[in-house]
Scaffold this motif. Structure first.
Motif, PDB file in Angstrom:
ATOM      1  N   ALA A 407      25.013  50.622  35.295  1.00 48.73           N
ATOM      2  CA  ALA A 407      26.131  49.852  35.549  1.00 48.73           C
ATOM      3  C   ALA A 407      27.479  50.367  36.179  1.00 48.73           C
ATOM      4  CB  ALA A 407      26.552  49.024  34.001  1.00 48.73           C
ATOM      5  N   SER A 408      27.755  51.596  35.664  1.00 45.62           N
ATOM      6  CA  SER A 408      29.166  52.144  36.017  1.00 45.62           C
ATOM      7  C   SER A 408      28.776  52.358  37.520  1.00 45.62           C
ATOM      8  CB  SER A 408      29.278  53.341  35.068  1.00 45.62           C
ATOM      9  OG  SER A 408      28.416  54.436  35.608  1.00 45.62           O
ATOM     10  N   ILE A 409      27.733  52.588  37.943  1.00 46.36           N
ATOM     11  CA  ILE A 409      27.502  53.129  39.202  1.00 46.36           C
ATOM     12  C   ILE A 409      28.013  51.802  40.098  1.00 46.36           C
ATOM     13  CG2 ILE A 409      26.021  53.510  41.215  1.00 46.36           C
ATOM     14  CD1 ILE A 409      26.836  55.963  39.989  1.00 46.36           C
ATOM     15  N   ALA A 410      27.442  50.694  39.819  1.00 48.50           N
ATOM     16  CA  ALA A 410      27.713  49.265  40.417  1.00 48.50           C
ATOM     17  C   ALA A 410      29.294  49.069  40.413  1.00 48.50           C
ATOM     18  CB  ALA A 410      27.123  48.329  39.821  1.00 48.50           C
ATOM     19  N   ALA A 411      29.874  49.490  39.138  1.00 48.81           N
ATOM     20  CA  ALA A 411      31.338  49.379  39.157  1.00 48.81           C
ATOM     21  C   ALA A 411      32.072  50.404  40.033  1.00 48.81           C
ATOM     22  CB  ALA A 411      31.809  49.518  37.546  1.00 48.81           C
ATOM     23  N   VAL A 412      31.644  51.491  40.090  1.00 54.91           N
ATOM     24  CA  VAL A 412      32.327  52.452  41.256  1.00 54.91           C
ATOM     25  C   VAL A 412      32.303  51.984  42.524  1.00 54.91           C
ATOM     26  CG1 VAL A 412      32.190  54.889  42.023  1.00 54.91           C
ATOM     27  CG2 VAL A 412      31.978  54.452  39.577  1.00 54.91           C
ATOM     28  N   GLN A 413      31.145  51.591  42.768  1.00 52.28           N
ATOM     29  CA  GLN A 413      30.984  50.917  44.331  1.00 52.28           C
ATOM     30  C   GLN A 413      31.928  49.754  44.449  1.00 52.28           C
ATOM     31  OE1 GLN A 413      27.191  49.379  45.610  1.00 52.28           O
ATOM     32  NE2 GLN A 413      26.226  51.269  45.456  1.00 52.28           N
TER      33      GLN A 413
END
Ligand code: SF4
Lengths: 452, 266
Positions: A407-413
């Motif tokens: 989820a955090s990877i998606a948020a960083v993107q």
């Protein structure tokens, strides 16, 4: 000098002249060092050297005793100094006992470390540095910025200015003229000196010999002309046998200046003997601890293996940018960033662990294989012993849970796409623009779904 | 397996490969690639397939822990690294390919030390066990050299950990020249870019000065792209170039090897 690394570094970076001088000098050091790659089995020699340094450090007290006995048998006197104050007192007492007014010195970083010049000057003794670089720095009221080339931050124009002021006449920025002037001026001082003080590259325990490596010949003058010769020696600067010395001497000049052998390798065993023409009446060897014995047996003990060749400074991309003074300590570059807080763990010293991008160039060139980047990491971990900052603890919590990580990877993107300049710290974006993400979506999900 | 001649004809090659059994391979994509450059990850996947591998990403792998380890927080680094280690240990055997030199170094070289430091003997043993399987992307791909006739001249940045800890120097350059690209001379192509993880934030002035010197040395007139094998370094160099108004394309090496990538580097 400010006690904050970042401030000092920023000041140094603003000095473009400094950067040019540093880049030129370190490039030159690196270039000439390549000439020292002439031995076919260099890597094997380095491994052997690392092992031999281990062997010495494992039995350091015993080997030092053996060295001291041998110095005594050769007619010298050994003094043991626990710290800087004791070392300075010992030398000061010797000077007082012999009514010394003028001291000539060859290059010694240890005497910088303990502040010996200041201590002697405080009691009215005239102290003259005789290594050309050291002399330049002394005339300028400055400090060395490199363990081997104390004045590498000077251009020849600045040196000409300094010398001209002292000479009372205009000297051209021509190295030959400047060297000739230095030689003539220093020669007088050698002849009038009452005491010579030198450092020590290696003590050899089996014979009590002090070995000095120099290129200008001043070391030989310091150790033979004045009536008293005092050696100030770090307790780790020792080998047990001449075989070990042979190995170290194969590596030291090559790593330092790319020479197969330095111009002078001075070996001093005792004072002048009956029937000899040259040499001092008295030889004193002051063996200095000053924090070194605390390092023995710790995870950082390999730093005591250092033979002060300066190769790690010359390849260090951080040193190259900021120079020696920005470290705010006597020792600079990777070896300085590791050694300084080992000898004195003050906050200003421990902060030096941050003066590295951990690129490992230092480890690659170190002739005795000191894993400098690992020792810097060790220091960083020690510095953080009170616990990681909240941001790192939070990071660890999230990224140890796969679903939260994804989820955090998606948020960083998304963040990098929507607000690229605010999702990373401003310290990063002050000088850089966050590149836009390339592609979108979850790589792992698309791969699992057969979309790639 | 045999490399077919004319491998530059990617689709023909794929057709030929389709009936072939591919070698199962675990891809550890790295957090930076997943977050900042999933398109590069796709190029990595296609390149690996082209060389006969069947890559899969373990769903529970996260990050190698390097950011915290380099900053001096081994506990936090271990907490994260343990998760990834477990995910990799559970995955089928075979090579673990890491398309970033510094993450590959963390996993291969520093994991055992990290777990030793935090006193996790079980994880340390598992890390030692898996170390030999961890292989950096270009080293893996360079086992199977292919000639092609792509166009363009590039500068190649040697990332520090890849060069000095994994000792990978010739492979990426050979892969580029095999593919047809010319690799330009670049003084100090092996000097640090100044990224260094937290270093770039703690000492931003030094970090930027290091990037500047690298960029100043680039033969800008003679190259069409700057290429590297570690996205972190590339983000640093690209970030600085963009701020300075230099719009040289910056590419991960996989993008230039990608069988369905453009034949021209621009
Ligand atoms: S740490 Fe190694 S490279 Fe640096 S000065 Fe000491 S011996 Fe030389």
């Amino acid at each position: 000098m400010s006690d904050d690394l970042r401030t000092r570094a920023t000041e140094a970076l603003a000095d473009r002249g400094l950067h040019e001088a540093l880049a030129r000098a370190t490039d030159r050091f690196v270039e000439i060092r390549r000439a020292g790659d002439d031995v076919a089995n260099l890597d094997a020699l380095k491994r052997a050297a690392r092992w031999q340094r281990h062997r010495v450090m494992e039995r350091l007290p015993e080997i030092l005793e053996r060295f001291a006995d041998a110095v005594g048998r050769a007619g010298g006197v050994v003094h043991w100094a626990a710290d800087a104050a004791e070392a300075n007192d010992i030398v000061g007492d010797l000077a007082a006992r012999h009514a010394v007014r003028t001291v000539v010195k060859s290059k010694s970083m240890l005497t910088e470390e303990i502040g010996l010049n200041e201590a002697l000057e405080a009691v009215g003794i005239d102290v003259v540095e005789t290594d050309l670089g050291e002399w330049i720095v002394q005339l300028a009221g400055d400090r060395p910025s490199h363990i081997l080339g104390p004045a590498i931050h000077y251009t020849r124009e600045r040196v000409a200015e300094l010398f001209s002021a002292r000479a009372g006449e205009e000297l051209p920025p021509d190295p030959e003229v400047l060297c000739a002037y230095a030689r003539a001026s220093l020669r007088e001082r050698f002849l009038e000196a009452d005491m010579g003080i030198s450092g020590c590259n290696f003590g050899v325990a089996e014979t009590g010999t002090v070995v000095l490596v120099t290129n200008e010949g001043n070391g030989r003058m310091v150790t033979s002309v004045p009536p008293i010769h005092v050696v100030v020696m770090g307790m780790e600067r020792i080998v047990e046998t001449w075989d070990q010395l042979d190995l170290m001497m194969t590596l030291l000049p090559r790593s330092a200046t790319g020479q197969q052998l330095s111009v002078y390798t001075t070996q001093v065993t005792g004072p002048r003997r009956d029937g000899e023409i040259d040499g001092p009446d008295e030889l004193h060897v002051v063996i200095v601890d000053n924090g070194r014995s605390h390092v023995l047996g710790t995870g950082a003990h390999e730093m005591l293996h250092c033979i002060r060749c300066s190769a790690c400074l010359n390849v260090c991309p951080v040193y190259r940018q900021i120079g020696g003074h920005a470290y705010g300590s006597v020792y600079s570059g990777p070896m300085g960033a590791v050694l300084t807080p080992l000898l004195d763990p003050s906050p200003a010293a421990t902060e030096l662990a941050n003066a590295s991008s951990l690129c490992s160039a230092c480890h690659e060139v170190c002739p005795v294989g000191i894993p400098l980047q690992d020792l810097l990491l060790l220091r960083r971990a020690d510095n953080a012993a009170g616990g990681a900052p909240a941001a790192f603890r939070a990071w660890a919590k999230v990224w140890s849970r796969p679903a939260a990580y994804r989820a955090s990877i998606a948020a960083v993107q998304t963040g990098a796409r929507m607000v690229p300049d605010t999702f990373v710290p401003s310290a990063w974006t002050d000088g850089r623009t966050v590149p836009r993400p390339r592609g979108r979506g979850s790589l792992r999900e698309r791969l699992a779904r057969g979309e790639i | 397996m045999e490399a077919p001649s004319g491998a530059s004809n990617a689709s023909a090659y794929h057709a030929e490969m389709d009936g072939d059994t591919k070698i199962p391979l675990i891809l550890f994509p790295t957090c930076v690639m997943e977050a900042m450059a999933p398109a590069v990850g796709e190029a990595v996947v296609r390149t690996l397939r082209d060389r006969g591998f069947a890559p899969s990403i373990p769903p529970d792998a996260t990050c190698c822990g390097q950011p915290a380890w380099n900053a001096g927080y081994p506990e936090e680094a271990a907490t994260v690294a343990r998760t990834t280690l477990a995910a990799l240990t559970d995955a089928p055997s075979g090579p673990v390919c890491v398309p970033a030199g510094s993450c590959a170094t963390m996993m291969r070289v520093y994991w055992p030390e990290l777990f030793r430091r935090v006193g996790d003997e079980e994880a340390r043993a598992a890390a030692v066990e898996i170390a030999d399987r961890i292989v950096e992307f270009t080293r893996l791909v360079a086992d199977d050299r292919r000639q092609a006739d792509r166009q363009g001249t590039v500068a190649y940045h040697h990332s520090c950990h890849m060069l000095r800890e994994l000792h990978i120097h010739d492979e990426p350059v050979a892969l580029l020249t095999d593919a047809g690209y010319a690799v330009a001379d670049w003084d100090d192509d092996d000097r640090c870019c100044g990224f260094g993880g937290l270093f770039s934030v703690k000492e931003p002035e030094i970090s930027v000065a290091m990037a500047d010197e690298k960029i100043d040395g680039l033969p800008l007139d003679g190259i069409e792209a700057l290429v590297g094998s570690d996205l972190s370094c590339l983000l640093q160099l690209e970030g600085r170039m963009r701020r300075r108004g230099i719009d040289l394309p910056v590419r991960h090496i996989a993008e230039l090897l990608d069988p369905s990538g453009p034949t021209d580097v621009r």
